[in-house]
Design a protein around this motif. Structure first.
Motif, PDB file in Angstrom:
ATOM      1  N   ASN A  26       0.828  -1.205   0.000  1.00  0.00           N
ATOM      2  CA  ASN A  26       0.000   0.000   0.000  1.00  0.00           C
ATOM      3  C   ASN A  26       0.864   1.257   0.000  1.00  0.00           C
ATOM      4  O   ASN A  26       0.660   2.182  -0.800  1.00  0.00           O
ATOM      5  N   MET A  27       1.874   1.283   0.881  1.00  0.00           N
ATOM      6  CA  MET A  27       2.760   2.440   0.958  1.00  0.00           C
ATOM      7  C   MET A  27       3.554   2.602  -0.334  1.00  0.00           C
ATOM      8  O   MET A  27       3.740   3.706  -0.840  1.00  0.00           O
ATOM      9  N   GLY A  28       4.012   1.474  -0.873  1.00  0.00           N
ATOM     10  CA  GLY A  28       4.766   1.519  -2.122  1.00  0.00           C
ATOM     11  C   GLY A  28       3.934   2.047  -3.277  1.00  0.00           C
ATOM     12  O   GLY A  28       4.439   2.761  -4.152  1.00  0.00           O
ATOM     13  N   LEU A  29       2.646   1.732  -3.277  1.00  0.00           N
ATOM     14  CA  LEU A  29       1.761   2.210  -4.345  1.00  0.00           C
ATOM     15  C   LEU A  29       1.624   3.734  -4.332  1.00  0.00           C
ATOM     16  O   LEU A  29       1.402   4.343  -5.379  1.00  0.00           O
ATOM     17  N   CYS A  30       1.757   4.332  -3.145  1.00  0.00           N
ATOM     18  CA  CYS A  30       1.721   5.797  -3.073  1.00  0.00           C
ATOM     19  C   CYS A  30       2.863   6.390  -3.894  1.00  0.00           C
ATOM     20  O   CYS A  30       2.680   7.358  -4.647  1.00  0.00           O
ATOM     21  N   ARG A  31       4.058   5.817  -3.757  1.00  0.00           N
ATOM     22  CA  ARG A  31       5.224   6.297  -4.508  1.00  0.00           C
ATOM     23  C   ARG A  31       5.132   5.927  -5.975  1.00  0.00           C
ATOM     24  O   ARG A  31       5.556   6.694  -6.852  1.00  0.00           O
ATOM     25  N   THR A  32       4.589   4.759  -6.253  1.00  0.00           N
ATOM     26  CA  THR A  32       4.378   4.369  -7.649  1.00  0.00           C
ATOM     27  C   THR A  32       3.507   5.400  -8.352  1.00  0.00           C
ATOM     28  O   THR A  32       3.833   5.891  -9.437  1.00  0.00           O
ATOM     29  N   GLY A  33       2.403   5.739  -7.705  1.00  0.00           N
ATOM     30  CA  GLY A  33       1.501   6.735  -8.279  1.00  0.00           C
ATOM     31  C   GLY A  33       2.165   8.082  -8.443  1.00  0.00           C
ATOM     32  O   GLY A  33       1.896   8.812  -9.411  1.00  0.00           O
ATOM     33  N   ASN A  34       3.057   8.412  -7.515  1.00  0.00           N
ATOM     34  CA  ASN A  34       3.740   9.703  -7.571  1.00  0.00           C
ATOM     35  C   ASN A  34       4.699   9.785  -8.757  1.00  0.00           C
ATOM     36  O   ASN A  34       4.763  10.803  -9.449  1.00  0.00           O
ATOM     37  N   LEU A  35       5.451   8.705  -9.006  1.00  0.00           N
ATOM     38  CA  LEU A  35       6.347   8.685 -10.164  1.00  0.00           C
ATOM     39  C   LEU A  35       5.532   8.727 -11.458  1.00  0.00           C
ATOM     40  O   LEU A  35       5.859   9.472 -12.389  1.00  0.00           O
ATOM     41  N   LEU A  36       4.467   7.935 -11.509  1.00  0.00           N
ATOM     42  CA  LEU A  36       3.615   7.927 -12.703  1.00  0.00           C
ATOM     43  C   LEU A  36       2.946   9.282 -12.913  1.00  0.00           C
ATOM     44  O   LEU A  36       2.671   9.676 -14.047  1.00  0.00           O
ATOM     45  N   LEU A  37       2.706  10.001 -11.818  1.00  0.00           N
ATOM     46  CA  LEU A  37       2.145  11.347 -11.921  1.00  0.00           C
ATOM     47  C   LEU A  37       3.080  12.251 -12.713  1.00  0.00           C
ATOM     48  O   LEU A  37       2.639  13.057 -13.535  1.00  0.00           O
TER      49      LEU A  37
END
Length: 304
Positions: free
Chosen positions: A148-159
């Motif tokens: 879950n925490m990793g997905l926050c950063r994944t979304g941020n890079l994809l942003l």
């Protein structure tokens, strides 16, 4: 509002960590080819490029700051026992005020993303949702929590990559890298209070090593020169592994905390490495300039 009150509100947002989130956006621009396009065309006055960079940088500031502030809101009762010096349990910021500030920051982050394009806005909503989900539920899940925490950063890079939706459509799997890296940090950080988590520390070390191999592989696939990326990876290893080795050896919360802090700050170097693989060492240096800012803020505000 007094300076001490402002400082307390800033503590909730983890300013040093926010800088690492900006690095995600800038690296995303490099992966999307935005930096390279501007440089190759000598179009440094491209207003659309700079506005997109500003909007998405502001977006991630709101999303990250709002997400970590909500973490303190969710943990206020536990912090009263384990970390009573934090803003909410110490009484320097009320829980209600922290809730409304966190909500405003997340909404602000989403609003800024929609100024770039619809896909960016949708990604911002997803990042905000993942952050709140982690704060109130995910962190209590042994396996799903780190993901879950990793997905926050994944979304941020994809942003950051979403500045070029056509590129994002093809290269979105690169989001697995911050997912692995941040999941490793989350797993390791569970020993910050009580220590004695050697298995988690070794698992984190293995996951960090996987990131190094992945970036080297991307460098090969992108046809970039290894000498452009290796210096960044060397710096990453220097900051990442010595404190982790000490944490493994001692298993003491103090050294585990230092290892987590080093890993969070080193996200900037991970992003600089990725940017170098896709757009050359010069863009990597631009992102690396965020490191001293983050280190300076880390001396004034808690990272974890």
């Amino acid at each position: 509002m007094s300076n001490s009150k402002i400082f307390a509100y800033l503590q909730l947002t983890r300013p040093a960590n926010v800088i690492t989130a900006i690095a995600d956006i800038w690296a995303g621009f490099a992966i999307a080819g935005a930096w390279e396009y501007m440089a190759n065309n000598w179009n440094f006055g491209d207003q659309q490029f700079w506005w997109n960079l500003i909007w998405l940088s502001l977006s991630t500031i709101g999303l990250y700051a709002g997400g970590v502030a909500f973490n303190d809101v969710a943990d206020s009762e536990l912090d009263a026992i384990e970390r009573p010096e934090r803003p909410i349990p110490s009484g320097r910021v009320s829980k209600k005020a922290a809730f409304w500030m966190s909500s405003f920051l997340l909404i602000f982050g989403i609003f800024c993303a929609f100024q770039v394009n619809q896909i960016a806005g949708i990604l911002a909503i997803a990042v905000a949702a993942c952050a709140v989900l982690y704060d109130y539920l995910g962190k209590h899940q042994r396996i799903l929590g780190p993901i879950n925490m990793g997905l926050c950063r994944t979304g941020n890079l994809l942003l950051g990559i979403s500045v070029a939706p056509e590129v994002l459509e093809k290269i979105w799997p690169i989001g697995i890298l911050p997912l692995i890296y941040v999941s490793a940090i989350t797993i390791i950080s569970r020993g910050e209070v009580h220590g004695k988590n050697r298995k988690a520390l070794f698992a984190g070390a293995a996951m960090y090593s996987l990131i190094f191999l992945a970036i080297i592989g991307l460098t090969y696939l992108e046809g970039a020169g290894y000498l452009e990326v290796v210096p960044f990876l060397a710096l990453l290893g220097y900051l990442l592994f010595p404190p982790l080795a000490k944490a493994i050896r001692t298993q003491e919360p103090k050294f585990i905390g230092k290892s987590v802090k080093a890993a969070v700050i080193s996200l900037i170097i991970v992003n600089a490495s990725l940017a170098s693989a896709f757009a050359g060492w010069s863009i990597g240096i631009v992102i690396l300039l965020l490191l001293p800012i983050s280190l300076w803020l880390a001396k004034k505000f808690a990272v974890t």
